[in-house]
Design a protein around this motif. Structure first.
Motif, PDB file in Angstrom:
ATOM      1  N   GLU A 110       5.951   4.591   9.681  1.00  0.00           N
ATOM      2  CA  GLU A 110       6.026   3.282   9.038  1.00  0.00           C
ATOM      3  C   GLU A 110       6.576   2.262  10.031  1.00  0.00           C
ATOM      4  N   ILE A 111       5.772   1.266  10.337  1.00  0.00           N
ATOM      5  CA  ILE A 111       6.198   0.210  11.253  1.00  0.00           C
ATOM      6  C   ILE A 111       6.446  -1.052  10.444  1.00  0.00           C
ATOM      7  N   SER A 112       7.700  -1.445  10.399  1.00  0.00           N
ATOM      8  CA  SER A 112       8.080  -2.616   9.617  1.00  0.00           C
ATOM      9  C   SER A 112       8.188  -3.840  10.515  1.00  0.00           C
ATOM     10  N   MET A 113       7.288  -4.804  10.292  1.00  0.00           N
ATOM     11  CA  MET A 113       7.352  -6.071  11.008  1.00  0.00           C
ATOM     12  C   MET A 113       8.341  -6.958  10.252  1.00  0.00           C
ATOM     13  N   SER A 114       9.604  -6.831  10.594  1.00  0.00           N
ATOM     14  CA  SER A 114      10.666  -7.393   9.760  1.00  0.00           C
ATOM     15  C   SER A 114      11.084  -8.808  10.118  1.00  0.00           C
ATOM     16  N   TRP A 115      10.252  -9.510  10.910  1.00  0.00           N
ATOM     17  CA  TRP A 115      10.624 -10.903  11.142  1.00  0.00           C
ATOM     18  C   TRP A 115      10.300 -11.698   9.877  1.00  0.00           C
ATOM     19  N   VAL A 116      11.163 -12.658   9.570  1.00  0.00           N
ATOM     20  CA  VAL A 116      11.080 -13.359   8.284  1.00  0.00           C
ATOM     21  C   VAL A 116      10.014 -14.437   8.292  1.00  0.00           C
ATOM     22  N   MET A 132      -3.433  -4.233  19.219  1.00  0.00           N
ATOM     23  CA  MET A 132      -2.704  -4.049  20.468  1.00  0.00           C
ATOM     24  C   MET A 132      -1.861  -2.773  20.440  1.00  0.00           C
ATOM     25  N   MET A 133      -1.347  -2.396  19.275  1.00  0.00           N
ATOM     26  CA  MET A 133      -0.612  -1.141  19.186  1.00  0.00           C
ATOM     27  C   MET A 133      -1.540   0.039  19.439  1.00  0.00           C
ATOM     28  N   VAL A 134      -2.754  -0.039  18.892  1.00  0.00           N
ATOM     29  CA  VAL A 134      -3.745   1.010  19.154  1.00  0.00           C
ATOM     30  C   VAL A 134      -4.116   1.028  20.623  1.00  0.00           C
ATOM     31  N   ARG A 135      -4.374  -0.144  21.166  1.00  0.00           N
ATOM     32  CA  ARG A 135      -4.790  -0.239  22.569  1.00  0.00           C
ATOM     33  C   ARG A 135      -3.684   0.228  23.517  1.00  0.00           C
ATOM     34  N   ASN A 136      -2.443  -0.216  23.271  1.00  0.00           N
ATOM     35  CA  ASN A 136      -1.340   0.162  24.151  1.00  0.00           C
ATOM     36  C   ASN A 136      -0.950   1.633  24.007  1.00  0.00           C
ATOM     37  N   SER A 137      -1.337   2.241  22.890  1.00  0.00           N
ATOM     38  CA  SER A 137      -1.101   3.674  22.730  1.00  0.00           C
ATOM     39  C   SER A 137      -2.199   4.494  23.399  1.00  0.00           C
ATOM     40  N   TRP A 147      -0.416   6.295   9.209  1.00  0.00           N
ATOM     41  CA  TRP A 147       0.276   5.198   9.867  1.00  0.00           C
ATOM     42  C   TRP A 147       0.274   3.995   8.926  1.00  0.00           C
ATOM     43  N   LYS A 148       1.462   3.484   8.632  1.00  0.00           N
ATOM     44  CA  LYS A 148       1.613   2.365   7.706  1.00  0.00           C
ATOM     45  C   LYS A 148       2.251   1.177   8.424  1.00  0.00           C
ATOM     46  N   VAL A 149       1.751  -0.013   8.094  1.00  0.00           N
ATOM     47  CA  VAL A 149       2.306  -1.246   8.651  1.00  0.00           C
ATOM     48  C   VAL A 149       2.823  -2.095   7.501  1.00  0.00           C
ATOM     49  N   ILE A 150       4.111  -2.404   7.529  1.00  0.00           N
ATOM     50  CA  ILE A 150       4.730  -3.234   6.506  1.00  0.00           C
ATOM     51  C   ILE A 150       4.759  -4.673   7.013  1.00  0.00           C
ATOM     52  N   LEU A 151       4.133  -5.567   6.278  1.00  0.00           N
ATOM     53  CA  LEU A 151       3.931  -6.942   6.728  1.00  0.00           C
ATOM     54  C   LEU A 151       5.228  -7.747   6.725  1.00  0.00           C
ATOM     55  N   PRO A 152       5.283  -8.766   7.575  1.00  0.00           N
ATOM     56  CA  PRO A 152       6.480  -9.620   7.608  1.00  0.00           C
ATOM     57  C   PRO A 152       6.481 -10.641   6.480  1.00  0.00           C
ATOM     58  N   GLY A 153       7.675 -11.040   6.067  1.00  0.00           N
ATOM     59  CA  GLY A 153       7.816 -12.112   5.098  1.00  0.00           C
ATOM     60  C   GLY A 153       7.020 -11.904   3.826  1.00  0.00           C
ATOM     61  N   ASP A 154       6.418 -12.997   3.351  1.00  0.00           N
ATOM     62  CA  ASP A 154       5.625 -12.968   2.120  1.00  0.00           C
ATOM     63  C   ASP A 154       4.127 -12.913   2.404  1.00  0.00           C
ATOM     64  N   LEU A 155       3.762 -12.484   3.580  1.00  0.00           N
ATOM     65  CA  LEU A 155       2.349 -12.420   3.938  1.00  0.00           C
ATOM     66  C   LEU A 155       1.611 -11.442   3.031  1.00  0.00           C
ATOM     67  N   PRO A 173      -9.527   1.411   9.664  1.00  0.00           N
ATOM     68  CA  PRO A 173      -9.387   1.745   8.242  1.00  0.00           C
ATOM     69  C   PRO A 173      -8.325   2.778   7.919  1.00  0.00           C
ATOM     70  N   THR A 174      -7.861   3.560   8.894  1.00  0.00           N
ATOM     71  CA  THR A 174      -6.829   4.554   8.590  1.00  0.00           C
ATOM     72  C   THR A 174      -5.433   3.937   8.519  1.00  0.00           C
ATOM     73  N   VAL A 175      -5.291   2.719   8.993  1.00  0.00           N
ATOM     74  CA  VAL A 175      -3.992   2.047   8.944  1.00  0.00           C
ATOM     75  C   VAL A 175      -3.768   1.502   7.535  1.00  0.00           C
ATOM     76  N   GLN A 176      -2.657   1.873   6.928  1.00  0.00           N
ATOM     77  CA  GLN A 176      -2.316   1.389   5.591  1.00  0.00           C
ATOM     78  C   GLN A 176      -1.453   0.133   5.708  1.00  0.00           C
ATOM     79  N   ILE A 177      -1.887  -0.932   5.033  1.00  0.00           N
ATOM     80  CA  ILE A 177      -1.163  -2.195   5.052  1.00  0.00           C
ATOM     81  C   ILE A 177      -0.329  -2.301   3.780  1.00  0.00           C
TER      82      ILE A 177
END
Length: 296
Positions: A110-116, A132-137, A147-155, A173-177
């Motif tokens: 779980e990757i939390s993009m925690s900027w407000v 870019m995370m996929v590419r840099n990996s 793999w889950k991505v938690i969105l920042p703020g109220d996005l 499509p395998t990335v869960q938002i």
């Protein structure tokens, strides 16, 4: 059909229902998948290269399946700034490489993009961050199907998914938002402790890695605060891999080391020497500062 044949057919259909195809348009990602995927074929991964020269829209198709098995661990990565996103990809590749022998489909990240401050139209930017995370990996992140991505703020989730859907270059499509939720102080990640305001203290693995539920399920908390954090948290991945393989019961606080140890390292640039010295401190190989080193 016999009972065994019917059971096998049901299992096959169940696996097919969880099959996911990812169209790869980036030549670099496609090249890495062509090299790495055979090593993960036992986990039902496959990469089909596009051999049709008249069709240059994509490089190939990456085939994956979502495993029905329970997660073996959960890795929570807290990223407070978009400027730190480029460091996440290499960390995910290190995770996949060091946990070889473990089904990557059972590793929940779980990757939390925690900027407000999240702009209403930031969906396109977030989609690019994921790419870019996929590419840099070097495409290793695609083997982490949970793999889950938690969105920042109220996005809103729809803002990101719509951008990924219309743009095949960033569509994974395998990335869960997931939508961001308030994080309590008890569950939030603690930053690296500063050593009297002068330097970062050595990593204490037991602070970031623990078991839950008594059934061996491991939870790892990774707070990213600087561009060096993902490098310095590498010892945690080693310990995670060791626990997942359950090859020994050696205490993480008392590693077995020879009384005298000579560490020989080859670096391609002097800047990497500083990273190595920090990692040596994190592994607590030496109780005192390194007194000698030689550049060749």
């Amino acid at each position: 059909k016999t009972k065994d044949q019917s059971k096998s057919w049901i299992l096959l259909l169940r696996a097919m229902d969880h099959a996911v195809d990812t169209i790869i348009t980036n030549p670099g990602i496609g090249s890495r998948l062509a090299q790495d995927t055979p090593g993960f074929s036992e986990y039902q991964f496959a990469y089909i290269q596009n051999t049709n020269k008249s069709d240059s829209a994509h490089c190939g198709i990456f085939k994956s399946t979502i495993a029905n098995e329970r997660d073996c661990c959960k890795i929570c990565i807290d990223v407070p700034s978009a400027s730190l996103i480029p460091t996440i990809g290499p960390f995910l590749r290190t995770l996949v490489r060091l946990t070889d022998g473990i089904d990557p489909r059972t590793i929940c990240v779980e990757i939390s993009m925690s900027w407000v401050a999240a702009k209403p139209d930031e969906g396109k930017t977030i989609a690019h961050h994921i790419h870019m995370m996929v590419r840099n990996s070097m495409a290793a992140a695609l083997f982490l199907t949970r793999w889950k991505v938690i969105l920042p703020g109220d996005l809103e989730i729809s803002m990101v998914k719509s951008e990924m859907t219309v743009n095949p270059n960033v569509n994974y499509p395998t990335v869960q938002i997931l939508q961001a939720e308030p994080v309590s102080q008890e569950t939030s990640c603690d930053p690296l402790v500063m050593d009297k305001g002068k330097s970062v203290a050595p990593i204490q693995i037991q602070k970031y890695l623990h078991e839950e539920g008594g059934d061996g399920f491991i939870v790892v908390c990774i707070p990213i605060r600087t561009k060096m954090c993902t490098v310095r948290f590498t010892p945690i991945i080693y310990e995670l891999a060791r626990r997942l393989r359950a090859v020994s019961n050696i205490s993480i606080q008392k590693p077995i080391l020879p009384p005298e140890l000579l560490l020989m390292v080859c670096v391609d640039k002097v800047a990497n020497l500083y990273r190595i010295i920090l990692l040596i401190r994190d592994y607590q190989i030496f109780c005192q500062e390194i007194c000698q080193y030689r550049l060749v």
